[in-house]
Design an enzyme around this catalytic site. Structure first.
Site, PDB file in Angstrom:
ATOM      1  N   CYS A 179      61.809   0.870  14.052  1.00  0.00           N
ATOM      2  CA  CYS A 179      61.652   2.127  13.320  1.00  0.00           C
ATOM      3  C   CYS A 179      60.851   1.974  12.041  1.00  0.00           C
ATOM      4  CB  CYS A 179      63.020   2.747  13.041  1.00  0.00           C
ATOM      5  SG  CYS A 179      64.014   1.867  11.811  1.00  0.00           S
TER       6      CYS A 179
ATOM      7  N   CYS B 288      70.995  -3.089  11.986  1.00  0.00           N
ATOM      8  CA  CYS B 288      71.180  -1.762  11.389  1.00  0.00           C
ATOM      9  C   CYS B 288      72.551  -1.195  11.745  1.00  0.00           C
ATOM     10  CB  CYS B 288      70.077  -0.821  11.858  1.00  0.00           C
ATOM     11  SG  CYS B 288      70.153   0.828  11.131  1.00  0.00           S
TER      12      CYS B 288
ATOM     13  N   GLY C  54      67.874  13.015  14.085  1.00  0.00           N
ATOM     14  CA  GLY C  54      66.800  13.951  14.374  1.00  0.00           C
ATOM     15  C   GLY C  54      66.386  13.911  15.820  1.00  0.00           C
ATOM     16  N   GLY C  55      67.074  13.103  16.626  1.00  0.00           N
ATOM     17  CA  GLY C  55      66.793  13.007  18.048  1.00  0.00           C
ATOM     18  C   GLY C  55      67.791  13.788  18.877  1.00  0.00           C
TER      19      GLY C  55
END
Length: 366
Positions: free
Chosen positions: A197, A101, A9-10
């Site tokens: 995040c 992650c 979404g960036g």
């Protein structure tokens, strides 16, 4: 090539997906739902993975004309990243959740599922370069030194790198934003996400306390003299200066720093800055990305945007040791020790401890 584009979404992941399309690949966008209860909106540059981020990713995919899906990996993320983060702090270490992650989610869970669905590679907006040769693939620093993310990718395996695609590695951030604007991507001016995040309010200590409970203990000096009390050792990391809340100043008037965190005794040891200096870093769980020897001159990096430190490194299957040319400070167990040959990542390990003692450095072949 069939490419699975991870779209956060960036702006970076959106432009990376666009470049994959331009390169002629068959691209599918996927947004990772990593939270069980995502916020509706981001708080400026804090956090990610909100519903707003998912919508932004979908709109970018629509502009690019590619299929788009949302994959729910919240259970896997909670187990492999969030629970690991909490456990590491409880053990007195300082983890890097972005690195975990990448290792466990983006280039393990996502890549494994993508391969099972017939995809050839995973495309992300990481700033790093891949150099492919006849018999190997090399991970290098990005052209934009300020945005370089090779450090948090240093835990990947050669097989994972072979199926990775980083279209932004040769670009600088200003170019990427300008390109997004030219393409009509609404995320062109969206702030970069910072901090952790899954802690969008930035209160790491509060997040940990809600999971670990209140764990007050002693703050002591190097001789063991009690100087005060802390509300939980998880609130500290090696090299920390602020937040000690010690009423009496040091005898020499100089600031105190966190030197050690003992989860067994729940004690935080503080002292002068010079006591932070270490000459040798010991790593565990080593991983190689092109270095097959046991000893060599190299540069090591101990934090995501830290300086590269010249050292002599010895590595075997059980671990590694890096003897630094010059003492360094603030080396925190739990962080990654990433080893470079120039711009190339050649190995990594997890920092187990750092000491003032150093072994005798014996020159060896590079």
């Amino acid at each position: 090539m069939k490419v699975l584009a991870a779209m956060s979404g960036g702006v970076d992941s959106a432009v990376a997906a666009a470049r994959a399309v331009d390169a002629g690949h068959d691209v599918t966008g996927v947004h990772l739902a990593l939270s069980k209860n995502p916020q509706s909106f981001r708080s400026g540059a804090r956090g990610c993975c909100s519903r707003e981020d998912s919508h932004d990713a979908r709109r970018a995919a629509d502009v690019l004309g590619i299929p788009f899906y949302v994959w729910d990996l919240s259970d896997r993320f909670a187990a492999d990243v969030v629970d690991d983060f909490v456990a590491e702090y409880a053990a007195g270490r300082t983890p890097n959740p972005c690195l975990r992650c990448n290792e466990k989610i983006k280039f393990s869970a996502v890549l494994d599922r993508g391969i099972a669905l017939g995809y050839d590679a995973v495309c992300t907006g990481h700033y790093a370069r891949l150099v492919r040769t006849d018999d190997a693939i090399e991970l290098h620093r990005a052209a934009d030194a300020e945005k370089d993310q090779s450090y948090v990718l240093g835990v990947l395996t050669p097989d994972q790198l072979k199926r990775s695609y980083f279209p932004l590695g040769t670009s600088v951030k200003a170019e990427v934003r300008a390109e997004a604007a030219r393409r009509g991507l609404a995320v062109a001016d969206k702030p970069d996400s910072h901090d952790i995040c899954f802690i969008p309010d930035g209160d790491t200590a509060g997040f940990l306390e809600r999971r670990l409970g209140e764990r007050p203990g002693a703050i002591v000096d190097e001789s063991g003299t009690r100087l005060g009390e802390h509300a939980g050792s998880h609130r500290f990391t090696i090299g920390q200066r602020r937040g000690l809340k010690l009423g009496d100043p040091a005898g020499d008037g100089k600031p105190r720093y966190v030197l050690d965190i003992s989860p067994v005794t729940n004690t935080v040891t503080v002292g002068p800055r010079e006591s932070l200096e270490v000459g040798e870093i010991v790593g565990i769980r080593p991983s190689r990305l092109g270095w097959s020897g046991e000893r060599r001159r190299a540069e090591v990096q101990v934090r995501a945007h830290g300086a590269a430190l010249p050292a002599e490194v010895i590595m075997d299957d059980d671990g590694c040791r890096a003897v630094l040319d010059q003492p360094a400070t603030g080396i925190a167990p739990g962080q990654a020790l990433v080893i470079y040959d120039g711009s190339r990542v050649i190995a990594s390990a997890t920092i187990d401890r750092a000491t003032t003692d150093t072994m005798t450095a014996v020159p060896g072949p590079a």
